[in-house]
Design a protein around this motif. Structure first.
Motif, PDB file in Angstrom:
ATOM      1  N   LEU A  28       0.851  -1.193   0.000  1.00  0.00           N
ATOM      2  CA  LEU A  28       0.000   0.000   0.000  1.00  0.00           C
ATOM      3  C   LEU A  28       0.888   1.244   0.000  1.00  0.00           C
ATOM      4  CD1 LEU A  28      -2.871   1.213   0.298  1.00  0.00           C
ATOM      5  CD2 LEU A  28      -2.498   1.169   2.767  1.00  0.00           C
ATOM      6  N   SER A  32       5.304   7.352   3.806  1.00  0.00           N
ATOM      7  CA  SER A  32       4.242   8.303   3.534  1.00  0.00           C
ATOM      8  C   SER A  32       3.774   8.168   2.085  1.00  0.00           C
ATOM      9  CB  SER A  32       4.739   9.723   3.775  1.00  0.00           C
ATOM     10  OG  SER A  32       3.891  10.648   3.107  1.00  0.00           O
ATOM     11  N   GLN A  33       2.493   7.891   1.896  1.00  0.00           N
ATOM     12  CA  GLN A  33       2.005   7.735   0.521  1.00  0.00           C
ATOM     13  C   GLN A  33       1.978   9.071  -0.205  1.00  0.00           C
ATOM     14  OE1 GLN A  33      -2.219   6.274   1.110  1.00  0.00           O
ATOM     15  NE2 GLN A  33      -2.541   7.381  -0.806  1.00  0.00           N
ATOM     16  N   ILE A  34       1.852  10.171   0.534  1.00  0.00           N
ATOM     17  CA  ILE A  34       1.887  11.488  -0.112  1.00  0.00           C
ATOM     18  C   ILE A  34       3.297  11.779  -0.637  1.00  0.00           C
ATOM     19  CG2 ILE A  34       1.701  13.978   0.331  1.00  0.00           C
ATOM     20  CD1 ILE A  34      -0.753  13.415   2.017  1.00  0.00           C
ATOM     21  N   GLU A  35       4.309  11.388   0.127  1.00  0.00           N
ATOM     22  CA  GLU A  35       5.676  11.574  -0.375  1.00  0.00           C
ATOM     23  C   GLU A  35       5.939  10.716  -1.604  1.00  0.00           C
ATOM     24  OE1 GLU A  35       8.535  11.170   2.824  1.00  0.00           O
ATOM     25  OE2 GLU A  35       7.388  12.637   3.982  1.00  0.00           O
ATOM     26  N   LYS A 289     -12.689  22.101   2.962  1.00  0.00           N
ATOM     27  CA  LYS A 289     -11.857  21.034   3.508  1.00  0.00           C
ATOM     28  C   LYS A 289     -12.664  19.748   3.629  1.00  0.00           C
ATOM     29  CE  LYS A 289      -8.520  23.961   5.582  1.00  0.00           C
ATOM     30  NZ  LYS A 289      -7.596  24.256   6.626  1.00  0.00           N
ATOM     31  N   GLY A 290     -11.967  18.641   3.536  1.00  0.00           N
ATOM     32  CA  GLY A 290     -12.620  17.353   3.622  1.00  0.00           C
ATOM     33  C   GLY A 290     -12.155  16.477   2.481  1.00  0.00           C
ATOM     34  N   VAL A 291     -12.680  15.280   2.425  1.00  0.00           N
ATOM     35  CA  VAL A 291     -12.253  14.321   1.406  1.00  0.00           C
ATOM     36  C   VAL A 291     -13.475  13.687   0.756  1.00  0.00           C
ATOM     37  CG1 VAL A 291     -10.817  12.309   0.916  1.00  0.00           C
ATOM     38  CG2 VAL A 291     -10.194  13.821   2.798  1.00  0.00           C
ATOM     39  N   ARG A 293     -15.246  10.643  -1.121  1.00  0.00           N
ATOM     40  CA  ARG A 293     -15.005   9.202  -1.014  1.00  0.00           C
ATOM     41  C   ARG A 293     -15.997   8.430  -1.866  1.00  0.00           C
ATOM     42  NH1 ARG A 293     -10.389   8.759   2.067  1.00  0.00           N
ATOM     43  NH2 ARG A 293     -10.511  10.114   3.878  1.00  0.00           N
ATOM     44  N   THR A 311     -10.768  11.061  -3.652  1.00  0.00           N
ATOM     45  CA  THR A 311      -9.582  11.056  -2.808  1.00  0.00           C
ATOM     46  C   THR A 311      -9.161  12.487  -2.509  1.00  0.00           C
ATOM     47  OG1 THR A 311      -7.389  10.037  -2.523  1.00  0.00           O
ATOM     48  CG2 THR A 311      -7.800  11.115  -4.624  1.00  0.00           C
ATOM     49  N   PHE A 312      -8.107  12.606  -1.753  1.00  0.00           N
ATOM     50  CA  PHE A 312      -7.447  13.873  -1.522  1.00  0.00           C
ATOM     51  C   PHE A 312      -6.326  13.969  -2.545  1.00  0.00           C
ATOM     52  CE2 PHE A 312      -3.942  16.250   0.389  1.00  0.00           C
ATOM     53  CZ  PHE A 312      -4.575  17.424   0.746  1.00  0.00           C
ATOM     54  N   ILE A 337     -21.733  14.669   2.819  1.00  0.00           N
ATOM     55  CA  ILE A 337     -20.629  14.126   3.616  1.00  0.00           C
ATOM     56  C   ILE A 337     -21.091  14.054   5.068  1.00  0.00           C
ATOM     57  CG2 ILE A 337     -18.239  14.442   4.373  1.00  0.00           C
ATOM     58  CD1 ILE A 337     -17.697  15.933   1.800  1.00  0.00           C
ATOM     59  N   ARG A 338     -21.363  12.867   5.514  1.00  0.00           N
ATOM     60  CA  ARG A 338     -21.850  12.645   6.885  1.00  0.00           C
ATOM     61  C   ARG A 338     -23.019  13.576   7.228  1.00  0.00           C
ATOM     62  NH1 ARG A 338     -16.251  12.003   7.138  1.00  0.00           N
ATOM     63  NH2 ARG A 338     -15.869  14.186   7.657  1.00  0.00           N
ATOM     64  N   ARG A 340     -23.851  16.405   5.893  1.00  0.00           N
ATOM     65  CA  ARG A 340     -23.627  17.805   5.567  1.00  0.00           C
ATOM     66  C   ARG A 340     -23.551  17.924   4.045  1.00  0.00           C
ATOM     67  NH1 ARG A 340     -18.844  21.142   5.968  1.00  0.00           N
ATOM     68  NH2 ARG A 340     -17.656  19.210   6.002  1.00  0.00           N
TER      69      ARG A 340
ATOM     70  N   ASP B  39      -1.131   9.098   6.049  1.00  0.00           N
ATOM     71  CA  ASP B  39      -1.086  10.564   5.980  1.00  0.00           C
ATOM     72  C   ASP B  39      -2.456  11.195   6.219  1.00  0.00           C
ATOM     73  OD1 ASP B  39       1.658  10.755   5.253  1.00  0.00           O
ATOM     74  OD2 ASP B  39       1.112  10.068   3.240  1.00  0.00           O
ATOM     75  N   TYR B  42      -7.262  15.769   6.853  1.00  0.00           N
ATOM     76  CA  TYR B  42      -8.400  16.570   7.300  1.00  0.00           C
ATOM     77  C   TYR B  42      -8.848  16.109   8.678  1.00  0.00           C
ATOM     78  CZ  TYR B  42     -13.178  18.427   7.461  1.00  0.00           C
ATOM     79  OH  TYR B  42     -14.338  19.070   7.833  1.00  0.00           O
TER      80      TYR B  42
END
Lengths: 361, 131
Positions: A28, A32-35, A289-291, A293, A311-312, A337-338, A340, B39, B42
């Motif tokens: 996976l 860090s997956q962002i890196e 802000k938020g993601v 999904r 995704t982000f 989102i939940r 909202r 990571d 949020y």
């Protein structure tokens, strides 16, 4: 018990977090997956994609067979080595799988299909190939490493013999050739330049290590997913499947309605287009802000849709998604989102091109 | 496994609680939990003045990979939230037991603290989870 690629021990030695993916034990992320994502966008990263299914097609009528099997037209492949992205449809126009087909010789083509769809793909291809006397041979003894990023090709070239390196740096996009015992294709699933290298299993571990030593960053499925979504590339099973036509999956560009070619699913596609395609797939960006999904509800003027891949985006610093919405959904969209309702914008796909925000920022 | 500070109490769902000198309880997620999530991008914080219920979701943390509810270990009024996480959610990845705290509850029922795990019991719970 999940299957392992030949590189499984290499991943574990690098400290990868492993997950099950379509029955395969795959990395996976290694940290860090962002890196890992940024490494591919800015320099060079690599993915073990040995779980993907390589299938060779041989026989004098192979091109004729592929004209029948695929929604895109293999007649676009004129020079040996040229590759084409296509959907393989059923009679209802539903997507059985998406794949890349390589034209190697007039009587010899190679296709690479998804891992999770292996069994049904092979069964379908074999059942269709019989009438064309095309031999269908799976090549499980081949591993595959995708090396991607602005510096990927240069890094790979340092590991090749001078002649092969020169050729590797010369070939155009969506072209493959064989050299140094490798099948080197200038293709990928990240939106970056680079190669997908098919290598005999016995040599894969050494090649992986040489790439590590050459400064190519190992990257996992997590980064692969954010990269391909930024690049506007569909994921089979999430963005489309048999219940969806290419018209409804933003894949119209891969369908070739050239005159007189009776490919599987064509009739259904033409009927759906004539009747009006009821749904479409669009790109969304969320400025709040938020993601976003998979599975979240999208509220539109024409009824509800849903988030397919969400995704982000590390490149944009915001959430992005593909959504399937009813035709005529308009432009004032919100996502639940939940509980909202958060406004989202329709954005041009790809979200990121040449490492930079395309339209979305 | 990194060192777990001895003054923390835990829920099996990976939240930590620290009873402060003034009787309030600071809440965050464990080092183990941030590792599982990857990571973070949020954090949905509660509002100061909201009422937290022990065992009920009070915040949400989202990584690239997944969204996860953060349960309050104790009941009471939310008296502070970590606003810095709005811009730097990755602080939780970097310092889960320190600067990565999420909210503070003024607890109403001290007995709820007895329900929580001490660091050794939590470490054991994680180990069993991984088997």
């Amino acid at each position: 018990m999940s299957q392992k690629t030949i590189l499984n021990d290499s991943h574990r030695a690098l400290g990868a977090k492993m997950v099950d993916f379509g029955g395969w034990d795959m990395p996976l992320s290694y940290g860090s997956q962002i890196e890992e994502h940024h490494a591919v966008r800015r320099d060079a990263g690599m993915f073990d994609v040995s779980h993907m299914t390589v299938v060779d097609l041989a026989g004098a009528r192979t091109r004729e067979f592929l004209r029948h099997l695929l929604a895109n037209n293999v007649d676009k492949l004129k020079a040996p080595g040229k590759a084409l992205y296509s959907c393989m449809l059923d009679e209802t126009g539903g997507v059985i799988d998406d794949l890349i087909v390589y034209f190697l010789e007039e009587a010899f083509f190679r296709v690479v299909v998804n891992a999770a769809t292996r069994d049904k793909d092979l069964a379908w291809i074999r059942s269709q190939a019989a009438a064309f006397d095309v031999a269908v041979t799976e090549r499980p003894e081949l591993a595959m490493i995708a090396v991607q990023g602005p510096n990927a090709r240069a890094r790979v070239a340092t590991l090749l013999s001078p002649e092969v390196a020169a050729k590797a740096l010369k070939i155009g996009k969506f072209v493959a050739f064989e050299g140094d015992g490798l099948f080197i294709a200038r293709t990928g699933y990240t939106g970056e330049d680079g190669f997908e290298i098919i290598v005999p299993e016995g040599e894969a571990v050494a090649l992986w290590q040489r790439l590590v030593d050459a400064g190519v960053a190992p990257a996992g499925l997590g980064a692969r997913d954010t990269l391909r979504l930024e690049a506007g590339m569909n994921l089979y099973g999430q963005d489309m499947d048999e219940s969806v036509t290419p018209w409804e999956a933003a894949l119209a560009w891969t369908v070739s309605l050239d005159e007189g070619r009776a490919f599987i699913g064509r009739e259904a596609l033409e009927q759906q287009r004539a009747a009006g395609v009821p749904r479409e797939m669009i790109g969304l960006v969320m400025d709040e802000k938020g993601v976003l999904r998979h599975g979240q509800k999208v509220l539109t003027e024409a009824g509800d849709g849903e988030i397919l891949s969400g995704t982000f985006s590390p490149t944009l610093g915001k959430a992005i998604a593909f959504a399937r919405v009813p035709a005529g959904a308009g432009s004032s969209l919100r996502v639940d989102i939940r509980g909202r309702e958060v406004p989202v914008r329709i954005a041009r796909i790809p979200f990121v091109r040449d490492g930079k925000p395309f339209d979305a920022a | 496994m990194s060192e777990i500070p001895g003054d923390l109490k835990f829920m099996k769902s990976h939240e930590w609680a620290r009873v402060e000198d003034n009787g309030t309880v600071t809440v965050g997620i464990s080092e183990h939990a941030q590792g599982l999530l990857g990571d973070l991008v949020y954090v949905e914080l509660p509002n100061v003045g909201d009422t937290a219920q022990a065992g009920q979701a009070a915040a949400v943390v989202e990584s690239v990979k997944a969204a996860s509810d953060v349960y309050s270990p104790v009941s009471g009024e939310i008296v502070a939230v970590n606003e810095a996480l709005a811009d730097k959610p990755e602080t939780i990845n970097e310092d889960a037991y320190g600067d990565g705290w999420i909210f503070v509850v003024k607890l109403t029922n001290r007995e709820e603290l007895e329900e929580l795990l001490d660091p050794d019991a939590y470490a054991e719970a994680i180990e069993n989870e991984e088997d």
